[in-house]
Design a protein around this motif. Structure first.
Motif, PDB file in Angstrom:
ATOM      1  N   VAL A   5       0.835  -1.207   0.000  1.00  0.00           N
ATOM      2  CA  VAL A   5       0.000   0.000   0.000  1.00  0.00           C
ATOM      3  C   VAL A   5       0.868   1.255   0.000  1.00  0.00           C
ATOM      4  O   VAL A   5       0.658   2.174  -0.796  1.00  0.00           O
ATOM      5  CB  VAL A   5      -0.951   0.001   1.211  1.00  0.00           C
ATOM      6  CG1 VAL A   5      -1.628   1.370   1.361  1.00  0.00           C
ATOM      7  CG2 VAL A   5      -2.014  -1.076   1.053  1.00  0.00           C
ATOM      8  N   LEU A   6       1.855   1.296   0.891  1.00  0.00           N
ATOM      9  CA  LEU A   6       2.708   2.475   0.972  1.00  0.00           C
ATOM     10  C   LEU A   6       3.548   2.631  -0.292  1.00  0.00           C
ATOM     11  O   LEU A   6       3.759   3.752  -0.775  1.00  0.00           O
ATOM     12  CB  LEU A   6       3.597   2.394   2.212  1.00  0.00           C
ATOM     13  CG  LEU A   6       2.845   2.468   3.545  1.00  0.00           C
ATOM     14  CD1 LEU A   6       3.798   2.288   4.713  1.00  0.00           C
ATOM     15  CD2 LEU A   6       2.097   3.790   3.677  1.00  0.00           C
ATOM     16  N   GLU A   7       4.025   1.523  -0.834  1.00  0.00           N
ATOM     17  CA  GLU A   7       4.774   1.588  -2.083  1.00  0.00           C
ATOM     18  C   GLU A   7       3.905   2.152  -3.206  1.00  0.00           C
ATOM     19  O   GLU A   7       4.347   3.008  -3.988  1.00  0.00           O
ATOM     20  CB  GLU A   7       5.274   0.203  -2.463  1.00  0.00           C
ATOM     21  CG  GLU A   7       6.065   0.169  -3.766  1.00  0.00           C
ATOM     22  CD  GLU A   7       6.518  -1.231  -4.126  1.00  0.00           C
ATOM     23  OE1 GLU A   7       7.724  -1.480  -4.128  1.00  0.00           O
ATOM     24  OE2 GLU A   7       5.633  -2.079  -4.411  1.00  0.00           O
ATOM     25  N   PHE A   8       2.668   1.688  -3.281  1.00  0.00           N
ATOM     26  CA  PHE A   8       1.761   2.117  -4.343  1.00  0.00           C
ATOM     27  C   PHE A   8       1.418   3.600  -4.223  1.00  0.00           C
ATOM     28  O   PHE A   8       1.444   4.337  -5.220  1.00  0.00           O
ATOM     29  CB  PHE A   8       0.490   1.271  -4.287  1.00  0.00           C
ATOM     30  CG  PHE A   8      -0.437   1.466  -5.452  1.00  0.00           C
ATOM     31  CD1 PHE A   8      -0.050   1.081  -6.727  1.00  0.00           C
ATOM     32  CD2 PHE A   8      -1.694   2.003  -5.272  1.00  0.00           C
ATOM     33  CE1 PHE A   8      -0.910   1.254  -7.818  1.00  0.00           C
ATOM     34  CE2 PHE A   8      -2.566   2.164  -6.339  1.00  0.00           C
ATOM     35  CZ  PHE A   8      -2.170   1.789  -7.615  1.00  0.00           C
ATOM     36  N   LEU A   9       1.121   4.055  -3.010  1.00  0.00           N
ATOM     37  CA  LEU A   9       0.650   5.421  -2.818  1.00  0.00           C
ATOM     38  C   LEU A   9       1.775   6.446  -2.735  1.00  0.00           C
ATOM     39  O   LEU A   9       1.519   7.645  -2.894  1.00  0.00           O
ATOM     40  CB  LEU A   9      -0.214   5.514  -1.558  1.00  0.00           C
ATOM     41  CG  LEU A   9      -1.541   4.762  -1.603  1.00  0.00           C
ATOM     42  CD1 LEU A   9      -2.280   4.914  -0.288  1.00  0.00           C
ATOM     43  CD2 LEU A   9      -2.408   5.246  -2.761  1.00  0.00           C
ATOM     44  N   ILE A  10       2.984   5.998  -2.490  1.00  0.00           N
ATOM     45  CA  ILE A  10       4.104   6.930  -2.408  1.00  0.00           C
ATOM     46  C   ILE A  10       4.935   6.924  -3.685  1.00  0.00           C
ATOM     47  O   ILE A  10       5.235   7.974  -4.248  1.00  0.00           O
ATOM     48  CB  ILE A  10       4.996   6.616  -1.193  1.00  0.00           C
ATOM     49  CG1 ILE A  10       4.208   6.826   0.113  1.00  0.00           C
ATOM     50  CG2 ILE A  10       6.241   7.506  -1.196  1.00  0.00           C
ATOM     51  CD1 ILE A  10       4.955   6.405   1.364  1.00  0.00           C
ATOM     52  N   LEU A  11       5.276   5.751  -4.200  1.00  0.00           N
ATOM     53  CA  LEU A  11       6.308   5.654  -5.225  1.00  0.00           C
ATOM     54  C   LEU A  11       5.824   5.259  -6.614  1.00  0.00           C
ATOM     55  O   LEU A  11       6.580   5.417  -7.576  1.00  0.00           O
ATOM     56  CB  LEU A  11       7.386   4.651  -4.779  1.00  0.00           C
ATOM     57  CG  LEU A  11       8.146   5.027  -3.508  1.00  0.00           C
ATOM     58  CD1 LEU A  11       9.098   3.909  -3.121  1.00  0.00           C
ATOM     59  CD2 LEU A  11       8.904   6.329  -3.695  1.00  0.00           C
ATOM     60  N   HIS A  12       4.604   4.749  -6.761  1.00  0.00           N
ATOM     61  CA  HIS A  12       4.205   4.246  -8.077  1.00  0.00           C
ATOM     62  C   HIS A  12       3.902   5.414  -9.016  1.00  0.00           C
ATOM     63  O   HIS A  12       2.969   6.182  -8.787  1.00  0.00           O
ATOM     64  CB  HIS A  12       2.978   3.346  -7.966  1.00  0.00           C
ATOM     65  CG  HIS A  12       2.803   2.444  -9.147  1.00  0.00           C
ATOM     66  ND1 HIS A  12       2.493   2.920 -10.404  1.00  0.00           N
ATOM     67  CD2 HIS A  12       2.925   1.098  -9.279  1.00  0.00           C
ATOM     68  CE1 HIS A  12       2.413   1.920 -11.249  1.00  0.00           C
ATOM     69  NE2 HIS A  12       2.681   0.799 -10.596  1.00  0.00           N
ATOM     70  N   PRO A  13       4.638   5.563 -10.119  1.00  0.00           N
ATOM     71  CA  PRO A  13       4.464   6.742 -10.987  1.00  0.00           C
ATOM     72  C   PRO A  13       3.162   6.744 -11.776  1.00  0.00           C
ATOM     73  O   PRO A  13       2.715   7.808 -12.229  1.00  0.00           O
ATOM     74  CB  PRO A  13       5.669   6.656 -11.931  1.00  0.00           C
ATOM     75  CG  PRO A  13       6.013   5.196 -11.976  1.00  0.00           C
ATOM     76  CD  PRO A  13       5.709   4.670 -10.605  1.00  0.00           C
ATOM     77  N   ASP A  14       2.524   5.577 -11.953  1.00  0.00           N
ATOM     78  CA  ASP A  14       1.312   5.502 -12.761  1.00  0.00           C
ATOM     79  C   ASP A  14       0.027   5.564 -11.943  1.00  0.00           C
ATOM     80  O   ASP A  14      -1.063   5.606 -12.514  1.00  0.00           O
ATOM     81  CB  ASP A  14       1.317   4.212 -13.597  1.00  0.00           C
ATOM     82  CG  ASP A  14       2.461   4.196 -14.606  1.00  0.00           C
ATOM     83  OD1 ASP A  14       2.802   5.271 -15.115  1.00  0.00           O
ATOM     84  OD2 ASP A  14       3.013   3.111 -14.869  1.00  0.00           O
TER      85      ASP A  14
END
Length: 225
Positions: free
Chosen positions: A173-182
């Motif tokens: 979740v944190l990876e998706f909401l912080i770092l995912h560019p798309d």
């Protein structure tokens, strides 16, 4: 409505009053009412550079909020009010994209939207992280229901499940909401868009050290790395 404890446990907050202050209190500068009022006043001063369609949508939004029944809002109108805010802001974003020239003025508006979204998502992540910390023991923290709640608050639950194809946990979740560019709601996506728009405004081939374009570019490079 219940009383709730503030971070300082010696302070007891009244839920009804807190919601009123955030939503419709004309005496609180941070209230949604005053935010919409300020947006309309700014639009009044920029009528020559914005479209009639955008101004009319903003004006309708302002009157809907300023005439909203306070007692209904305090007792049972919270859901209705929040839906009004979400739908109206979505209409305004579409009016900006669909009716304004995509020039420097458009870039300034979209730069503000990108920065504001990054700030809002950061605050929501921080608060839900604290909720997960308080509500879970060390063995339950990673799988806390707060991570699913976080995704739903930021309107990213379905896309996260589509991307990872597994149950939300602290890491994905944190990876998706912080770092995912798309992910259109991610901090990384907002930083990328802010960098693009500030480049359009600046038009410098080599931004000077310490300039806004330089600082945003450095943040973008750090997050991307």
């Amino acid at each position: 409505m219940a009383n709730i404890m503030a971070k300082d446990e010696s302070i007891i907050l009244d839920e009804s009053q807190v919601l009123y202050d955030i939503g419709l209190n004309p005496d609180e500068y941070f209230s949604i009412l005053n935010t919409v009022k300020n947006a309309r006043e700014n639009a009044n001063g920029a009528r020559d550079v914005i479209s009639t369609e955008f101004y009319e949508a903003l004006n309708k939004f302002y009157h809907s909020v300023s005439n909203y029944d306070v007692e209904f809002y305090k007792t049972k109108g919270l859901f209705d009010f929040t839906v009004l805010i979400i739908e109206s802001t979505a209409i305004l974003r579409e009016k900006i994209r669909g009716t304004l020239f995509h020039d420097e003025i458009y870039a300034i508006i979209m730069l503000g939207i990108s920065v504001e979204r990054a700030i809002q998502v950061s605050h929501i992540i921080e608060n839900k992280y604290l909720d997960a910390t308080h509500e879970s023991n060390i063995n339950e923290f990673d799988k806390s229901y707060e991570w699913t709640t976080l995704l739903k608050c930021i309107e990213s639950h379905d896309m996260m499940r589509r991307h990872y194809k597994r149950t939300p946990d602290a890491g994905n979740v944190l990876e998706f909401l912080i770092l995912h560019p798309d992910c259109p709601r991610s901090i990384m996506n907002s930083i990328n868009r802010a960098h693009r728009h500030i480049e359009e405004i600046s038009q410098e081939k080599l931004p000077s050290r310490g300039s806004a374009e330089y600082l945003v570019g450095r943040i973008q490079a750090k997050y991307a790395y």
